[in-house]
Design a protein around this motif. Sequence first.
Motif, PDB file in Angstrom:
ATOM      1  N   LEU A 131       0.835  -1.193   0.000  1.00 17.71           N
ATOM      2  CA  LEU A 131       0.000   0.000   0.000  1.00 17.71           C
ATOM      3  C   LEU A 131       0.878   1.254   0.000  1.00 17.71           C
ATOM      4  CD1 LEU A 131      -2.948   1.126   0.263  1.00 17.71           C
ATOM      5  CD2 LEU A 131      -2.460   1.357   2.700  1.00 17.71           C
ATOM      6  N   ILE A 132       1.903   1.261   0.866  1.00 17.55           N
ATOM      7  CA  ILE A 132       2.834   2.387   0.957  1.00 17.55           C
ATOM      8  C   ILE A 132       4.237   1.879   0.695  1.00 17.55           C
ATOM      9  CG2 ILE A 132       3.791   4.206   2.448  1.00 17.55           C
ATOM     10  CD1 ILE A 132       0.893   4.643   1.849  1.00 17.55           C
ATOM     11  N   ARG A 133       4.951   2.558  -0.192  1.00 15.53           N
ATOM     12  CA  ARG A 133       6.370   2.258  -0.413  1.00 15.53           C
ATOM     13  C   ARG A 133       7.176   3.531  -0.222  1.00 15.53           C
ATOM     14  NH1 ARG A 133       8.350  -1.883  -4.718  1.00 15.53           N
ATOM     15  NH2 ARG A 133       8.198  -3.132  -2.789  1.00 15.53           N
ATOM     16  N   VAL A 134       8.033   3.529   0.781  1.00 18.81           N
ATOM     17  CA  VAL A 134       8.952   4.633   1.052  1.00 18.81           C
ATOM     18  C   VAL A 134      10.327   4.185   0.555  1.00 18.81           C
ATOM     19  CG1 VAL A 134      10.029   6.042   2.857  1.00 18.81           C
ATOM     20  CG2 VAL A 134       7.611   5.411   3.030  1.00 18.81           C
ATOM     21  N   LYS A 135      10.897   4.931  -0.390  1.00 17.43           N
ATOM     22  CA  LYS A 135      12.130   4.489  -1.050  1.00 17.43           C
ATOM     23  C   LYS A 135      13.192   5.581  -0.988  1.00 17.43           C
ATOM     24  CE  LYS A 135      14.592   1.744  -3.758  1.00 17.43           C
ATOM     25  NZ  LYS A 135      15.148   0.466  -3.259  1.00 17.43           N
ATOM     26  N   ASP A 136      14.291   5.294  -0.276  1.00 18.60           N
ATOM     27  CA  ASP A 136      15.478   6.161  -0.236  1.00 18.60           C
ATOM     28  C   ASP A 136      15.129   7.612   0.092  1.00 18.60           C
ATOM     29  OD1 ASP A 136      17.159   4.021  -0.877  1.00 18.60           O
ATOM     30  OD2 ASP A 136      16.852   4.320  -3.026  1.00 18.60           O
ATOM     31  N   VAL A 137      14.251   7.813   1.051  1.00 20.88           N
ATOM     32  CA  VAL A 137      13.790   9.167   1.383  1.00 20.88           C
ATOM     33  C   VAL A 137      14.880   9.939   2.140  1.00 20.88           C
ATOM     34  CG1 VAL A 137      12.259  10.409   2.981  1.00 20.88           C
ATOM     35  CG2 VAL A 137      11.309   8.851   1.280  1.00 20.88           C
ATOM     36  N   GLN A 138      15.063  11.181   1.703  1.00 16.72           N
ATOM     37  CA  GLN A 138      15.947  12.116   2.406  1.00 16.72           C
ATOM     38  C   GLN A 138      15.222  13.438   2.556  1.00 16.72           C
ATOM     39  OE1 GLN A 138      20.093  12.270   1.309  1.00 16.72           O
ATOM     40  NE2 GLN A 138      20.194  14.494   1.565  1.00 16.72           N
ATOM     41  N   VAL A 139      15.332  14.036   3.738  1.00 13.01           N
ATOM     42  CA  VAL A 139      14.727  15.332   4.013  1.00 13.01           C
ATOM     43  C   VAL A 139      15.808  16.255   4.556  1.00 13.01           C
ATOM     44  CG1 VAL A 139      13.012  16.618   5.335  1.00 13.01           C
ATOM     45  CG2 VAL A 139      12.468  14.320   4.492  1.00 13.01           C
ATOM     46  N   ASP A 140      16.013  17.382   3.881  1.00 14.52           N
ATOM     47  CA  ASP A 140      16.976  18.394   4.317  1.00 14.52           C
ATOM     48  C   ASP A 140      16.247  19.669   4.705  1.00 14.52           C
ATOM     49  OD1 ASP A 140      19.075  16.687   3.611  1.00 14.52           O
ATOM     50  OD2 ASP A 140      19.118  17.454   1.552  1.00 14.52           O
ATOM     51  N   PHE A 141      16.701  20.312   5.760  1.00 14.09           N
ATOM     52  CA  PHE A 141      16.276  21.669   6.097  1.00 14.09           C
ATOM     53  C   PHE A 141      17.496  22.562   5.945  1.00 14.09           C
ATOM     54  CE2 PHE A 141      12.753  20.038   9.148  1.00 14.09           C
ATOM     55  CZ  PHE A 141      11.916  19.840   8.062  1.00 14.09           C
ATOM     56  N   GLY A 142      17.535  23.333   4.857  1.00 13.33           N
ATOM     57  CA  GLY A 142      18.731  24.115   4.565  1.00 13.33           C
ATOM     58  C   GLY A 142      19.886  23.182   4.264  1.00 13.33           C
ATOM     59  N   THR A 143      20.988  23.333   4.993  1.00 15.31           N
ATOM     60  CA  THR A 143      22.155  22.474   4.798  1.00 15.31           C
ATOM     61  C   THR A 143      22.172  21.299   5.778  1.00 15.31           C
ATOM     62  OG1 THR A 143      23.469  23.856   6.309  1.00 15.31           O
ATOM     63  CG2 THR A 143      23.521  24.427   3.952  1.00 15.31           C
ATOM     64  N   HIS A 144      21.106  21.175   6.577  1.00 17.28           N
ATOM     65  CA  HIS A 144      21.049  20.155   7.622  1.00 17.28           C
ATOM     66  C   HIS A 144      20.177  18.983   7.167  1.00 17.28           C
ATOM     67  CE1 HIS A 144      21.399  18.391  11.506  1.00 17.28           C
ATOM     68  NE2 HIS A 144      20.147  18.616  11.868  1.00 17.28           N
ATOM     69  N   THR A 145      20.716  17.779   7.153  1.00 17.73           N
ATOM     70  CA  THR A 145      19.963  16.579   6.779  1.00 17.73           C
ATOM     71  C   THR A 145      19.274  16.006   8.004  1.00 17.73           C
ATOM     72  OG1 THR A 145      21.458  16.063   4.946  1.00 17.73           O
ATOM     73  CG2 THR A 145      20.122  14.256   5.813  1.00 17.73           C
ATOM     74  N   ILE A 146      17.944  15.943   7.954  1.00 19.97           N
ATOM     75  CA  ILE A 146      17.154  15.421   9.068  1.00 19.97           C
ATOM     76  C   ILE A 146      16.980  13.907   8.947  1.00 19.97           C
ATOM     77  CG2 ILE A 146      14.971  15.603  10.326  1.00 19.97           C
ATOM     78  CD1 ILE A 146      16.650  18.154  10.333  1.00 19.97           C
ATOM     79  N   LEU A 147      16.732  13.440   7.732  1.00 15.93           N
ATOM     80  CA  LEU A 147      16.553  12.014   7.458  1.00 15.93           C
ATOM     81  C   LEU A 147      17.303  11.663   6.183  1.00 15.93           C
ATOM     82  CD1 LEU A 147      12.691  11.541   7.939  1.00 15.93           C
ATOM     83  CD2 LEU A 147      14.455  10.584   9.423  1.00 15.93           C
ATOM     84  N   SER A 148      17.829  10.439   6.114  1.00 20.85           N
ATOM     85  CA  SER A 148      18.429   9.976   4.867  1.00 20.85           C
ATOM     86  C   SER A 148      18.355   8.458   4.799  1.00 20.85           C
ATOM     87  CB  SER A 148      19.888  10.432   4.760  1.00 20.85           C
ATOM     88  OG  SER A 148      20.695   9.812   5.747  1.00 20.85           O
ATOM     89  N   GLN A 149      18.305   7.935   3.577  1.00 20.08           N
ATOM     90  CA  GLN A 149      18.333   6.493   3.315  1.00 20.08           C
ATOM     91  C   GLN A 149      17.216   5.739   4.030  1.00 20.08           C
ATOM     92  OE1 GLN A 149      22.300   4.919   4.021  1.00 20.08           O
ATOM     93  NE2 GLN A 149      23.232   6.870   3.484  1.00 20.08           N
ATOM     94  N   VAL A 150      16.023   6.320   4.058  1.00 17.84           N
ATOM     95  CA  VAL A 150      14.888   5.671   4.720  1.00 17.84           C
ATOM     96  C   VAL A 150      14.046   4.932   3.683  1.00 17.84           C
ATOM     97  CG1 VAL A 150      12.808   5.996   6.097  1.00 17.84           C
ATOM     98  CG2 VAL A 150      14.842   7.397   6.559  1.00 17.84           C
TER      99      VAL A 150
END
Length: 207
Positions: A6-25
């Motif tokens: 139903l849901i596929r999350v693939k290689d998600v990365q979230v950046d705020f400015g130059t700061h990475t909050i999430l990666s490789q999810v």
Amino acid sequence: MTTKPLIRVKDVQVDFGTHTILSQVSFDIQRGEIAAVIGPNGSGKTTLIRAILGLIPLSKGSVLFEGKPMSHFRSHVGYLPQKFRFDPTFPITVREYLELSRANVALRAIESKLEEVGLLPSILKKTLGSLSGGQLQRVLIAQATLHHPTLLVLDEPSTGIDIVGEKQFYDLIQSQRERHQTTVLLVSHDIAVIATVVDQVICVNKK
């Protein structure tokens, strides 16, 4: 034949400015599952939920709902945020709140949903500000599931509820899954409580 998640999350990365909050999810959630996201404070759990819902942009990766972009399916999702902020002195009744949040819904449908979450129809006349914490949580669940969403997303939904109320809350979530085949994604800080409830645990700490 492999069943499409139903849901596929693939290689998600979230950046705020130059700061990475999430990666490789990356993870899949199958239809009808209850999945929990756990992790320490500051690990990015709420950011992940907001990214899945399309409330913040992805820097990399993708979130798909039955193989298509999540933005196509917003009406199929019910959401209960971590904190529900409102003015407790504002004289809005439970009925008015439910009717405002879901247009063109019949009173009988509202009463039926309240019964599902363990509330009497008489609560419709009460104001939101007069409800106990447990009653308010049940009203919020009724609101989020009023149109029987395919996916129900809950961000630390049991915060502020005592242990007895917490167990009742998760029993309620299981009931929604059993009654309507609702897929549930929830954030939790208490693995001991959710261990008997969930089908999958997603451990997040930035990655």
